[in-house]
Design a protein around this motif. Structure first.
Motif: not given
Length: 227
Positions: A27-34, A67-70, A72-75, A79-81
């Motif tokens: 992945t070329g993403s530089s963002a960190l996930g949960k 937990a907050t990050l997870e 937000a990711e689920n939200t 929204l994308e769906s």
């Protein structure tokens, strides 16, 4: 090579590598996930100084942040769906509207300085003759154009920008209405902005309806009715 929705050729590369059963995901993403934050927390706990262990309050804070990050990711995924579903719904709505009458909510045309104004009118029945009126914003008739015998359908007309006295009018917004006579000696009316939807086109996530010779953003249509 493939053909897109508009008949244009596009090029692309697609293949399946059967020489190996393993694959590597990058992945070329530089963002960190949960998961990244959780791994960092575990490493921090593993290498903490035994004489100065991590504060339990700090652990709870970081866990709460995870937990907050997870959440937000689920939200974001939800929204994308939802966006994809709404886009698909709009596309199906557009297809079902083909053949129906669309009203853009305005019969305005624009006269540009030094140019004629071209516009289109739709007649549901053939006309033996008629009159096309150019109006100002107060409803005053400035110019009357004679309509010759015309077949049913969309026809294009040209206004030279003058009034009935032959005076050239200022550039700006004007309005078009028409009355016409039919072979059965009844009359009808029409105006700019009323056209049947002939086709639907999708571009960049936006749905366009073909009204006359132009494609109009589907969201600009104020009303759709049966013929």
């Amino acid at each position: 090579m493939a053909i897109d929705a508009y008949g244009n050729y596009t090029t692309g590369t697609a293949y399946t590598d059967t020489s190996t059963k393993t694959s590597t995901k990058t992945t070329g993403s530089s963002a960190l996930g949960k998961d990244d934050f959780l791994n960092l927390l575990m490493v921090e706990l593993k290498y903490q100084d035994p004489t100065e262990p991590m504060d339990s309050e700090k652990i709870l804070t970081q866990t709460s942040q995870l937990a907050t990050l997870e959440s937000a990711e689920n939200t974001n995924k939800a929204l994308e769906s939802l966006t994809a579903a709404l886009t698909t719904s709009m596309q199906y709505s557009g297809i079902s509207a083909i053949g129906k009458m669309a009203d853009t909510g305005s019969n305005a045309i624009q006269l540009e300085e030094g140019s004629d104004a071209k516009f289109e009118l739709y007649l549901p029945e053939a006309a033996t003759d008629g009159k096309i009126n150019i109006l100002d914003n107060k409803g005053n008739v400035l110019k009357t154009i004679t309509m010759e015998a015309t077949d049913a359908g969309v026809s294009q007309y040209t206004w030279d920008g003058t009034n009935n006295a032959g005076k050239e009018l200022d550039a700006g917004i004007y309005y078009v209405e028409a009355t016409y006579n039919k072979a059965d000696e009844t009359s009808g009316t029409t105006r700019v902005g009323l056209y049947p939807i002939e086709a639907i086109r999708y571009e960049g996530g936006t749905t366009y309806a073909k009204l006359g010779s132009s494609y109009v953003d589907f969201s600009k249509i104020t009303e759709i009715t049966n013929n």
